[in-house]
Design an enzyme around this catalytic site. Structure first.
Site, PDB file in Angstrom:
ATOM      1  N   ASP A  47       0.843  -1.195   0.000  1.00 49.19           N
ATOM      2  CA  ASP A  47       0.000   0.000   0.000  1.00 49.19           C
ATOM      3  C   ASP A  47       0.879   1.246   0.000  1.00 49.19           C
ATOM      4  OD1 ASP A  47      -2.868   1.147   0.629  1.00 49.19           O
ATOM      5  OD2 ASP A  47      -1.449   2.254   1.878  1.00 49.19           O
ATOM      6  N   TYR A  52       2.815   9.951  -0.459  1.00 46.83           N
ATOM      7  CA  TYR A  52       3.850   9.451   0.459  1.00 46.83           C
ATOM      8  C   TYR A  52       5.258   9.739  -0.084  1.00 46.83           C
ATOM      9  CZ  TYR A  52       0.006   6.640   2.477  1.00 46.83           C
ATOM     10  OH  TYR A  52      -1.184   6.210   3.030  1.00 46.83           O
ATOM     11  N   LYS A  81      -2.849   5.892  -4.452  1.00 49.10           N
ATOM     12  CA  LYS A  81      -3.993   6.776  -4.183  1.00 49.10           C
ATOM     13  C   LYS A  81      -3.867   8.120  -4.892  1.00 49.10           C
ATOM     14  CE  LYS A  81      -3.907   4.643   0.374  1.00 49.10           C
ATOM     15  NZ  LYS A  81      -2.516   4.547   0.854  1.00 49.10           N
ATOM     16  N   HIS A 114      -7.841   9.259  -2.246  1.00 40.65           N
ATOM     17  CA  HIS A 114      -7.181   9.235  -0.930  1.00 40.65           C
ATOM     18  C   HIS A 114      -8.042   9.843   0.181  1.00 40.65           C
ATOM     19  CE1 HIS A 114      -2.891   9.290   0.952  1.00 40.65           C
ATOM     20  NE2 HIS A 114      -3.787   9.044   1.864  1.00 40.65           N
TER      21      HIS A 114
END
Ligand SMILES: NC(=O)c1ccc[n+]([C@@H]2O[C@H](COP(=O)([O-])OP(=O)(O)OC[C@H]3O[C@@H](n4cnc5c(N)ncnc54)[C@H](OP(=O)(O)O)[C@@H]3O)[C@@H](O)[C@H]2O)c1
Length: 333
Positions: A47, A52, A81, A114
């Protein structure tokens, strides 16, 4: 049940491995080592998210495994996402293409929206903020038109499935009702202190599977809120991994508290994506297929639920975000 519970199955037949590796705050320079350790331990679900900022290193590591012939692309379930800065129809394809390029793959197994709120499209490595540290919101976020953009990614073969993250029940229902391709999965905060019973039942009724973020109680959220300039004193201080009930059950099974917390969610048929950058803990978090919590253990863990008081995700993670009209967490679930 020991040895089973390997996957959860979407309404479209796609199977998501029930335990995946979380990578939020897994730093560049560390995340590749974590993914390497995870794949070696048997994880087949990773994930990540555009926001990120670690997709590239994850992609490099995956490529190494694929090139060596040890794994094929179809062996690994990859989730990423749509970032909050991409929250508009045209942003979906734009940011999914960037993610695919970072990850060095032709498709993701699951692409999630997200968060229901949108930020201005400023891609400078962080979240766009004004001079007072408040996030720059895009107040025009339109879930229906974004979802049409998501469906187009399935049509184009860039995503096998599409889903939502951090949406509340009302927002999910609205997307679901308008959708040509229904969401397969909802990723939300969920752990023994915040069990989200109503939202789980709501998703079950719509045939949407659930994946838990923060399964260990998201202990790294405190340092994240501080880093973002949020007021960390507004968050409740919990130590789920040190909870005496969880410790007692862990001792009984000869397991760690992390393993009990992961297994608890698996037995609720929720997918779990514990994050660790430490190879030993990455391995530990996957050693959850050889024991089973008894009905009494499950009952004791279910009794730890604090309801809405258990939630650690908040507007303090992105100061100012609660002003967005689609901010999800003012409603009960
Ligand atoms: N959709 C969303 O908005 C959203 C939001 C948050 C998270 N997520 C996803 O969900 C994943 C998991 O959530 P999370 O990262 O917030 O929290 P989490 O998995 O509940 O906890 C991760 C933290 O626990 C530590 N840890 C991991 N394994 C451990 C163990 N066996 N014993 C003791 N400590 C351990 C980690 O430190 P070390 O790294 O040092 O081991 C890290 O600080 C994320 O990584 C991300 O992929 C999604």
């Amino acid at each position: 049940m020991v040895g089973t519970l390997q996957h959860i199955t979407f309404y479209n037949g796609q199977k998501m491995p029930i335990v995946g590796l979380g990578t939020w705050q897994a730093k560049v320079g560390e995340v590749g080592i974590a993914v390497d350790a995870a794949l070696a331990a048997g994880y087949r679900h990773i994930d990540t998210a555009y926001s990120y900022r670690n997709e590239k290193e994850i992609g490099d590591t995956l490529k190494k495994w694929f090139d060596s012939g040890k794994l094929k692309r179809e062996d690994v379930f990859i989730v990423t996402k749509l970032p909050l800065i991409g929250m508009r129809h045209s942003g979906v394809e734009k940011y999914l293409k960037k993610s695919l390029s970072n990850l060095q793959v032709d498709y993701v197994d699951l692409y999630l929206v997200h968060n229901p709120i949108g930020f201005q499209d400023v891609d400078d490595g962080g979240y766009p903020k004004d001079k007072d540290g408040q996030v720059l919101l895009d107040m025009t976020t339109d879930h229906i038109s974004i979802w049409k953009g998501m469906e187009a990614q399935v049509d184009a073969g860039r995503a096998r499935s599409i889903g939502l993250s951090n949406f509340n029940a009302r927002q999910i229902k609205r997307v679901w009702q308008s959708a040509r391709i229904k969401p397969t999965n909802l990723q939300v905060e969920m752990h023994a202190y915040f069990q989200q019973r109503e939202l789980r039942a709501f998703c079950r009724a719509l045939d949407i599977t659930v994946c838990a973020w923060g399964p260990l109680g998201t202990p790294q959220i405190y340092s994240f809120v501080e880093k973002q300039g949020g007021d960390v004193s507004k968050l409740p201080r919990y130590d789920l991994l040190g909870d005496p009930v969880v410790k007692r059950i862990a001792q009984k099974h000869g397991k760690t508290t992390a393993q009990v917390l992961i297994r608890f969610l698996m037995q609720l048929e929720v997918a779990v994506i514990p994050k660790s950058s430490n190879p030993t803990r990455v391995e530990e978090n996957f050693a959850v297929f050889d024991f089973e919590l008894s009905p009494e253990d499950m009952e004791a863990l279910e009794a730890l639920d604090k309801g809405r008081e258990g939630r650690l995700g908040s507007e303090h993670s992105q100061p100012g975000s609660g002003r967005h009209p689609e901010w999800p967490w003012f409603e009960p679930y």
